[in-house]
Design a protein around this motif. Structure first.
Motif: not given
Length: 487
Positions: A1, A32-34, A37, A163, A165-166, A168-169, A248
Motif C-alpha cells: 500500500m 487504500g481503496l481498490k 471498493h 484503515s 481499506a477496512s 472499503g471492505e 484510490s
C-alpha cells in the motif's frame, strides 16, 4: 500500500492554502481503496435505507405518479453528479465540492458548505444508529435499544479507525448485499408481472395497477411535487464516491467511471424497483402503508418471511449508511483541517493514513446526537433534524455554482484535465439551479409539523450562522495580514 504523493504544488486547480497545509501534514491519506471498493461504493451510494422505508409515503401521496417524482429527482441528481464529476475528475481531493467551492466561490463558501455537510452526516449517524438498534432489539430484546446503538457505533468507528481499506471492505459487502437484494427484487417482480412466477397473486400480472385505481395520477398532478419532497433526500450519498476516490490508486479513472454510470444506477435501482412495486400492487393497498412498499410487494409475490428478509436488507442499508456517513464526515473534517478551517489535529493522519482525530471528533458528535435522540427526541433532536433537512439541496446548489466558475478555471489552467464535461454548459447548469431553487421554494408550502417549511427555515438559519462565522473569520484573517508588523 503506497502513500499518495503530495499533489497540490503541481495542481494548479487546488487552493493555495490547501496546498501549503497538505505539505506540512506529513504522509496524509493513503491510496487504500481498490477498484472493486470504488465500484461498489459508487453503486451502493445511491441505495440508502430511505429507498426501502420511505417510498411508501411517496406512493400514498402520488400513486403510480411517484415514478415521475423519482424520475424528476433522478434527472436532477444526474446533472449534479455530472457537474461534480467534471470537477472531481480534474482535481480529485478528499474535500470534493467543499474544496471546489473554496477555489471557485471563495474561502467562506468552502468553509460553510464543508461544515454544513459534516453536520448533516453526523446527524445521519444518530438517525441510522437508532434505526439499526430498533431492528436489532426486535431480534435480541435482552439488549436495550441504546445498547445496540452503542455497539453499532463502536464497531463501525473501530472499522474506520483501522484503515481506509477496512472501510472499503465493509462497504463493499454492505453495498453488495443491497445491490443483490434490489436486483433480485426487480427480477422476481418482473417475473410476477409477466405471470410466470409461481405463487404470485393473479391480480399482480400485467400493468393494470398503474392506471386501474383512479388513474396514473389519482390525487392530481400536483402530488408529483409532493412526491418530489418525499423522495429527494433518499438520493443523498451519490457524491460520496468523489470523496472516496481521493484514496484510490487512480482517482481520475474512478471518478470518470462513477460519473458515467450514475444514469443507469438511478434508473435501475430507483425507478426499476419502484416501478415493480406500483405494478404489482394497487397504490392504495393498505399493506403498503402497514408493512412497507417492498415487504408488501414481496408478500404479493408469495415470498415467505418477507418481513424478516426486508429487515435484514434494511439493517444492511443502515449499517452501510452509518459506515459511509462516518467515513464521509471524517474526510470532510480532514479536508477542512488541511485548509485551516478546522482544528489542525483533524488534518493529521496515523501511520496507516487514517485521520484519527477527524474520525473521533465526528463520532463524538454522533454519540451526542444519539443521546439527544433518546433523551430529547421532540425538542433538541427534532431541531437538529430540521437544521440538517435541506442541506442536501444546499450542497447541490453549491456544486452547481462552483462548476460554473471551475469550468473556466480548469480551461485556463489545465484544459487537459477536463476529462468529464457537463452537458450543454452552462444552460443545463442554470436549469438545474432553477430546479433546486424551485424545490426549496415548494418546500416552504409544506406547513405540516416538522414538514418542508420547518426544514427549510431552520436549515437556512443554520446555514446563515455558519456563513456568518466564515465571513468573520475571513475578515479577521485579512485584518491580521494587513496589520503592520510590530518591531
Amino acid at each position: 500500500m503506497s502513500t499518495r504523493p503530495p499533489t497540490p504544488t503541481a495542481d494548479s486547480t487546488a487552493p493555495a492554502h490547501e496546498a501549503a497545509t497538505e505539505q506540512q501534514d506529513g504522509p496524509g491519506l493513503k491510496a487504500g481503496l481498490k477498484n472493486r471498493h470504488l465500484s461498489m461504493i459508487a453503486i451502493g451510494g445511491v441505495i440508502g435505507a430511505g429507498l426501502f422505508v420511505g417510498s411508501a409515503s411517496g406512493i400514498a401521496a402520488a400513486g403510480p405518479g411517484i415514478l415521475v417524482s423519482y424520475a424528476l429527482v433522478g434527472v436532477m441528481v444526474v446533472f449534479v453528479m455530472r457537474m461534480l464529476g467534471e470537477m472531481a475528475a480534474a482535481n480529485p481531493t478528499s474535500g470534493s465540492f467543499s474544496a471546489y467551492a473554496d477555489r471557485a466561490l471563495g474561502r467562506w463558501a468552502g468553509f460553510s458548505i464543508g461544515w454544513l455537510y459534516w453536520f448533516f452526516w453526523v446527524v445521519v449517524l444518530a438517525v441510522e444508529a437508532t434505526a439499526g438498534a430498533k431492528i436489532l432489539e426486535g431480534w435480541v430484546p435482552a439488549v436495550p435499544q441504546w445498547g445496540w446503538a452503542l455497539i453499532v457505533m463502536v464497531v463501525l468507528t473501530a472499522t474506520n479507525l483501522a484503515s481506509v481499506a477496512s472501510y472499503g471492505e465493509f462497504e463493499f459487502w454492505f453495498a453488495g448485499i443491497k445491490v443483490v437484494a434490489i436486483a433480485g427484487f426487480i427480477v422476481l417482480g418482473a417475473l410476477a408481472v409477466l405471470g410466470v412466477l409461481p405463487g404470485s397473486h393473479d391480480d399482480a400480472v400485467g400493468l393494470a395497477n398503474l392506471t386501474a385505481h383512479g388513474g396514473f395520477l389519482p390525487n392530481g398532478p400536483g402530488k408529483i411535487l409532493t412526491g418530489v419532497l418525499l423522495v429527494v433526500f433518499s438520493f443523498m450519498g451519490s457524491e460520496i464516491v468523489t470523496l472516496a476516490a481521493g484514496e484510490s490508486a487512480d482517482p481520475r479513472r474512478a471518478v470518470t467511471k462513477a460519473t458515467n454510470s450514475v444514469i443507469w444506477r438511478i434508473g435501475v435501482f430507483y425507478l426499476g424497483s419502484i416501478f415493480i412495486v406500483v405494478a404489482l400492487l394497487p397504490w392504495n393497498d393498505p399493506s403498503i402503508a402497514k408493512d412497507g412498499s417492498y415487504v408488501a410487494a414481496l408478500n404479493s409475490m408469495g415470498i415467505a418471511h418477507a418481513g424478516q428478509i426486508m429487515n435484514v436488507i434494511v439493517l444492511t442499508a443502515v449499517l452501510s449508511c452509518l459506515n459511509s456517513g462516518l467515513y464521509t464526515a471524517s474526510r470532510m473534517a480532514f479536508s477542512l483541517g488541511r485548509r485551516g478551517d478546522a482544528p489542525k489535529a483533524f488534518a493529521r493522519t496515523t501511520g496507516r493514513g487514517v485521520p484519527q482525530a477527524a474520525i473521533l471528533g465526528s463520532v463524538v458528535f454522533g454519540f451526542v446526537a444519539v443521546f439527544f435522540n433518546y433523551r430529547y427526541p421532540d425538542t433538541v433532536f427534532l431541531f437538529l433534524l430540521n437544521a440538517s433537512g435541506a442541506i442536501a439541496l444546499f450542497v447541490w446548489l453549491v456544486i452547481c455554482f462552483s462548476q460554473l466558475r471551475m469550468r473556466k478555471i480548469i480551461l485556463a489552467e489545465a484544459p487537459e484535465r477536463l476529462r468529464v464535461r457537463m452537458w450543454l454548459y452552462p444552460y443545463l447548469t442554470w436549469a438545474t439551479i432553477a430546479m433546486i431553487v424551485f424545490v426549496l421554494g415548494y418546500m416552504l408550502t409544506d406547513t405540516a409539523d416538522g414538514g418542508g417549511r420547518d426544514q427549510v427555515v431552520v436549515s437556512v438559519l443554520a446555514a446563515l450562522g455558519v456563513v456568518a462565522v466564515a465571513v468573520v473569520r475571513q475578515l479577521l484573517h485579512k485584518g491580521r495580514k494587513d496589520s503592520p508588523t510590530r518591531s
